[in-house]
Design a protein around this motif. Structure first.
Motif, PDB file in Angstrom:
ATOM      1  N   UNK A  78      84.820  72.238  38.445  1.00 28.93           N
ATOM      2  CA  UNK A  78      85.209  71.302  39.497  1.00 28.93           C
ATOM      3  C   UNK A  78      86.400  71.849  40.275  1.00 28.93           C
ATOM      4  N   UNK A  79      86.318  71.714  41.587  1.00 29.90           N
ATOM      5  CA  UNK A  79      87.349  72.258  42.462  1.00 29.90           C
ATOM      6  C   UNK A  79      87.051  73.653  42.959  1.00 29.90           C
ATOM      7  N   UNK A  80      86.046  74.283  42.384  1.00 33.21           N
ATOM      8  CA  UNK A  80      85.688  75.638  42.778  1.00 33.21           C
ATOM      9  C   UNK A  80      84.771  75.678  43.988  1.00 33.21           C
ATOM     10  N   UNK A  81      84.314  76.887  44.308  1.00 34.97           N
ATOM     11  CA  UNK A  81      83.486  77.105  45.492  1.00 34.97           C
ATOM     12  C   UNK A  81      82.252  77.932  45.152  1.00 34.97           C
ATOM     13  N   UNK A  82      81.211  77.709  45.928  1.00 34.61           N
ATOM     14  CA  UNK A  82      79.996  78.520  45.872  1.00 34.61           C
ATOM     15  C   UNK A  82      79.464  78.664  47.293  1.00 34.61           C
ATOM     16  N   UNK A  83      78.754  79.753  47.520  1.00 29.22           N
ATOM     17  CA  UNK A  83      78.116  79.970  48.813  1.00 29.22           C
ATOM     18  C   UNK A  83      76.633  80.202  48.585  1.00 29.22           C
ATOM     19  N   UNK A  84      75.821  79.329  49.134  1.00 32.72           N
ATOM     20  CA  UNK A  84      74.372  79.476  49.047  1.00 32.72           C
ATOM     21  C   UNK A  84      73.854  80.179  50.299  1.00 32.72           C
ATOM     22  N   UNK A  85      72.847  80.994  50.095  1.00 32.14           N
ATOM     23  CA  UNK A  85      72.205  81.670  51.222  1.00 32.14           C
ATOM     24  C   UNK A  85      70.710  81.427  51.177  1.00 32.14           C
ATOM     25  N   UNK A  86      70.106  81.448  52.349  1.00 31.55           N
ATOM     26  CA  UNK A  86      68.663  81.261  52.461  1.00 31.55           C
ATOM     27  C   UNK A  86      68.151  82.296  53.454  1.00 31.55           C
ATOM     28  N   UNK A  87      67.207  83.098  53.001  1.00 30.46           N
ATOM     29  CA  UNK A  87      66.621  84.128  53.852  1.00 30.46           C
ATOM     30  C   UNK A  87      65.194  83.752  54.201  1.00 30.46           C
ATOM     31  N   UNK A  88      64.844  83.943  55.470  1.00 34.60           N
ATOM     32  CA  UNK A  88      63.492  83.617  55.936  1.00 34.60           C
ATOM     33  C   UNK A  88      62.690  84.885  56.163  1.00 34.60           C
ATOM     34  N   UNK A  89      61.387  84.746  56.049  1.00 36.91           N
ATOM     35  CA  UNK A  89      60.502  85.914  56.106  1.00 36.91           C
ATOM     36  C   UNK A  89      59.981  86.205  57.500  1.00 36.91           C
ATOM     37  N   UNK A  90      60.364  85.406  58.483  1.00 34.56           N
ATOM     38  CA  UNK A  90      59.781  85.565  59.796  1.00 34.56           C
ATOM     39  C   UNK A  90      60.839  85.535  60.892  1.00 34.56           C
ATOM     40  N   UNK A  91      60.567  86.258  61.976  1.00 36.51           N
ATOM     41  CA  UNK A  91      61.500  86.286  63.097  1.00 36.51           C
ATOM     42  C   UNK A  91      61.566  84.957  63.828  1.00 36.51           C
ATOM     43  N   UNK A  92      60.553  84.109  63.665  1.00 32.60           N
ATOM     44  CA  UNK A  92      60.572  82.805  64.338  1.00 32.60           C
ATOM     45  C   UNK A  92      61.583  81.869  63.691  1.00 32.60           C
ATOM     46  N   UNK A  93      62.227  82.362  62.644  1.00 30.65           N
ATOM     47  CA  UNK A  93      63.275  81.606  61.972  1.00 30.65           C
ATOM     48  C   UNK A  93      64.283  81.057  62.956  1.00 30.65           C
TER      49      UNK A  93
ATOM     50  N   UNK B 141      71.075  84.092  63.187  1.00 28.88           N
ATOM     51  CA  UNK B 141      69.693  84.287  63.624  1.00 28.88           C
ATOM     52  C   UNK B 141      69.311  85.767  63.674  1.00 28.88           C
ATOM     53  N   UNK B 142      70.269  86.625  63.879  1.00 32.45           N
ATOM     54  CA  UNK B 142      69.975  88.063  63.892  1.00 32.45           C
ATOM     55  C   UNK B 142      69.531  88.544  62.514  1.00 32.45           C
ATOM     56  N   UNK B 143      70.035  87.888  61.476  1.00 39.83           N
ATOM     57  CA  UNK B 143      69.696  88.275  60.104  1.00 39.83           C
ATOM     58  C   UNK B 143      68.700  87.322  59.457  1.00 39.83           C
ATOM     59  N   UNK B 144      68.258  86.306  60.213  1.00 43.40           N
ATOM     60  CA  UNK B 144      67.302  85.326  59.676  1.00 43.40           C
ATOM     61  C   UNK B 144      67.831  84.634  58.421  1.00 43.40           C
ATOM     62  N   UNK B 145      69.092  84.265  58.443  1.00 39.49           N
ATOM     63  CA  UNK B 145      69.680  83.620  57.275  1.00 39.49           C
ATOM     64  C   UNK B 145      70.416  82.336  57.661  1.00 39.49           C
ATOM     65  N   UNK B 146      70.502  81.437  56.713  1.00 38.68           N
ATOM     66  CA  UNK B 146      71.324  80.243  56.838  1.00 38.68           C
ATOM     67  C   UNK B 146      72.125  80.101  55.542  1.00 38.68           C
ATOM     68  N   UNK B 147      73.346  79.658  55.649  1.00 42.55           N
ATOM     69  CA  UNK B 147      74.208  79.579  54.478  1.00 42.55           C
ATOM     70  C   UNK B 147      74.812  78.190  54.344  1.00 42.55           C
ATOM     71  N   UNK B 148      75.276  77.908  53.141  1.00 41.16           N
ATOM     72  CA  UNK B 148      75.990  76.659  52.864  1.00 41.16           C
ATOM     73  C   UNK B 148      77.211  77.024  52.029  1.00 41.16           C
TER      74      UNK B 148
END
Length: 124
Positions: free
Chosen positions: A14-29, A74-81
């Protein structure tokens, strides 16, 4: 068919941090809004955060506002949290989702493609 793959989950105090990433397989991302949802054991899946296709608009659940930040490349097709000041009640499986619309929505029905989920566990 869009494939989404999440990474970055784990165990944190508790009190710590994490970074989630999501990679997509398509350029239409880059054409569509993206979101993060989560589901804790015994509970329904709930909205966490969303970002528009351009990144100009974001939306957050009240429970995470001020602690979590959604972003996209969008250049890397990724979204993060980026998740800061984590609490035990943030423990859940986190899912990345892609809409077929450009603007943000909080309803899961507006998102068509889903990742397999990544576990986040926050210890007290």
């Amino acid at each position: 068919q869009v494939q989404l793959v999440e990474s970055g989950g784990g165990l944190v105090q508790a009190g710590g941090s994490l970074r989630l990433s999501c990679a997509a397989s398509t350029r239409t991302f880059s054409n569509y809004a993206k979101a993060w949802f989560r589901q804790a054991p015994g509970k329904d899946r709930e909205f966490v955060a969303a970002i528009s296709w351009s990144g100009d608009t974001t939306s957050y659940a009240d429970s995470v506002k001020g602690r979590f930040t959604i972003a996209r490349d969008n250049a890397k097709n990724t979204v993060s949290l980026q998740m800061n000041s984590l609490k035990p009640e943030d423990t859940a499986v986190y899912y990345c989702a892609s809409s077929i619309y450009r603007e943000v929505y909080t309803a899961s029905a507006m998102y068509v493609y889903w990742g397999q989920g990544t576990q986040v566990t926050v210890s007290a």
